[in-house]
Design an enzyme around this catalytic site. Structure first.
Site, short mmCIF file in Angstrom:
data_model
loop_
_atom_site.label_atom_id
_atom_site.label_comp_id
_atom_site.label_asym_id
_atom_site.label_seq_id
_atom_site.Cartn_x
_atom_site.Cartn_y
_atom_site.Cartn_z
N GLY A 168 40.92 30.75 42.77
CA GLY A 168 39.63 30.14 42.49
C GLY A 168 38.59 31.09 41.96
O GLY A 168 38.91 32.15 41.44
N GLU A 175 40.27 39.92 38.62
CA GLU A 175 40.55 39.14 37.42
C GLU A 175 39.19 38.78 36.79
O GLU A 175 38.82 39.34 35.77
CB GLU A 175 41.34 37.87 37.81
CG GLU A 175 41.66 36.94 36.67
CD GLU A 175 42.13 35.56 37.18
OE1 GLU A 175 41.88 35.21 38.34
OE2 GLU A 175 42.73 34.82 36.36
N ASP A 204 51.44 32.68 35.43
CA ASP A 204 50.27 32.04 36.06
C ASP A 204 50.37 30.51 35.95
O ASP A 204 50.70 29.86 36.93
CB ASP A 204 48.96 32.55 35.43
CG ASP A 204 47.78 32.47 36.37
OD1 ASP A 204 47.98 32.23 37.57
OD2 ASP A 204 46.64 32.68 35.91
N1 ADE Z 1 44.02 29.08 39.89
C1 ADE Z 1 44.98 28.90 38.97
N2 ADE Z 1 45.03 29.92 38.09
C2 ADE Z 1 44.08 30.77 38.50
C3 ADE Z 1 43.66 32.00 38.04
N3 ADE Z 1 44.20 32.58 36.97
N4 ADE Z 1 42.67 32.60 38.69
C4 ADE Z 1 42.10 32.03 39.78
N5 ADE Z 1 42.46 30.87 40.25
C5 ADE Z 1 43.45 30.24 39.63
ZN ZN Z 2 46.95 32.45 39.44
#
Ligand code: ADE
Ligand code: ZN
Length: 346
Positions: free
Chosen positions: A181, A211, A289
């Site tokens: 999230g 990220e 992902d």
């Molecule tokens: N939920 C799904 N993909 C995500 C991502 N890349 N970063 C954070 N939450 C996520």
């Molecule tokens: Zn993810």
């Protein structure tokens, strides 16, 4: 490459046995299945492949931002209308991985997302996903483990319910707990007691961090949430002290290059820090992902990463073995997996 041309070379990236640690079930739905579900359940989503694709997949002309990326999941939550749908999307996600020659996969899912549209009890959702994944994995000869995921931007109370269920479902295929999230706006700290207790029950921990947020979030993931692995973590490279911490702890990074590009973590593919992470001695792995949202498979991702960074096949094999070595499985199972992959990668 035309796969129907009998004279064409084998696609080495498809043929290579692969291992994946970071793939979301909710980001793995086939577009044709979504269309089917929409028709069957009378959903008011556009009844055309192309318009539906705009809502649930990242298109070439869209803004590559994390809010645009996360918005796809909001639309996807409309689709989980029946036990059959949840079983079907799980089955297809496992089947698609197996057909891509993924031999070991940890598939993560967000019980709260799957339960929301019809207010399904969380334990029913867990049952449907666990059972469908197990049956399909047996049928296709792939090893699949499951990770329950919670969101930072949702309540601590919901996260606690999911964590307790995940702990109870360890004999049904759940091996870990994840938090995903909106990392830019929500700290992981309120979730620390839950993650500590989950770890005490035997669950492994992986945390989306570094990220959309900086290296301090990677430190928090390791020191406060007890992360065994980091989802993404690419911004660790901004702080040598956190790089040193991750190396000292042997933390493995679940790197997702295309996802990072499409969600605005990096402006250009060539800017991606993966080669620098490898050079720094961090344990890294290649992951999709959300393959459906990003319109990729693990094979195409590995091929893209190889082309982009000139890694070479020996390096790719090493990244695959990094994934196997960081798998959330028992010591005996890991020994078997390592032997299987060493043989397959000879
Ligand atoms: N939920 C799904 N993909 C995500 C991502 N890349 N970063 C954070 N939450 C996520
Ligand atoms: Zn993810």
């Amino acid at each position: 490459m035309n796969q129907y041309d009998p004279t064409s070379a084998l696609n080495i990236f498809l043929v290579l046995p692969k291992a994946e640690l970071h793939r979301h079930l909710e980001g793995s739905l086939r577009l044709a299945t979504m269309l089917d579900i929409a028709t069957q359940h009378g959903l008011t989503v556009p009844a055309s492949m192309l318009r539906l694709s705009d809502m649930v997949q990242v298109g070439d002309k869209e803004p590559y931002t994390f809010s645009n990326f996360l918005d796809k999941f909001k639309t996807l939550r409309l689709f989980y209308r029946s036990p059959e749908v949840i079983e079907r999307v799980t089955r297809e996600a496992v089947e698609d991985a197996a057909r891509d020659n993924v031999r070991y996969m940890e598939l993560r899912f967000t019980p709260v997302a799957l339960s929301r549209a019809e207010r399904f009890p969380l334990h029913d959702v867990m049952d449907w996903v666990c059972t469908s994944a197990r049956h399909t994995a047996e049928k296709f000869g792939i090893t699949v483990k499951l990770i329950a995921s919670v969101n930072r931007h949702e309540s601590v109370d919901l996260a606690e319910q999911v964590a307790w269920l995940a702990a109870d479902y360890q004999d049904k295929g759940i091996v870990g707990l994840d938090i995903a999230g909106n990392e830019a706006e929500f700290s992981g700290k309120p979730f620390a007691p839950i993650f500590r207790e989950a770890k005490e029950t035997g669950l492994k921990i992986t945390v989306h961090a570094g990220e959309w947020g900086g290296p301090d979030n990677v430190r928090e993931a390791i020191e406060v949430l007890g992360a065994d692995r980091i989802g993404h973590g690419v911004r660790v490279m901004e702080d040598p002290n956190v790089v040193a911490l991750a190396k000292e702890r042997g933390t493995t990074f679940e790197v997702c290059v295309t996802s990072n590009y499409q969600s605005g973590v990096i402006a250009k593919l060539e800017d991606h820090p993966l080669p620098r992470m490898i050079d720094a001695g961090l344990k890294t792995t290649i992951n999709t992902d959300d393959p459906s949202i990003s319109r990729i498979s693990l094979s195409t991702e590995v091929q893209m990463v190889e082309n982009q960074f000139n890694l070479g096949i020996p390096q790719l094999k090493e990244l695959t073995m990094n994934a196997v070595n960081a798998a959330f499985v028992s010591a005996e199972q890991k020994e078997r997996l390592v032997a299987l992959f060493q043989k397959g990668l000879e």
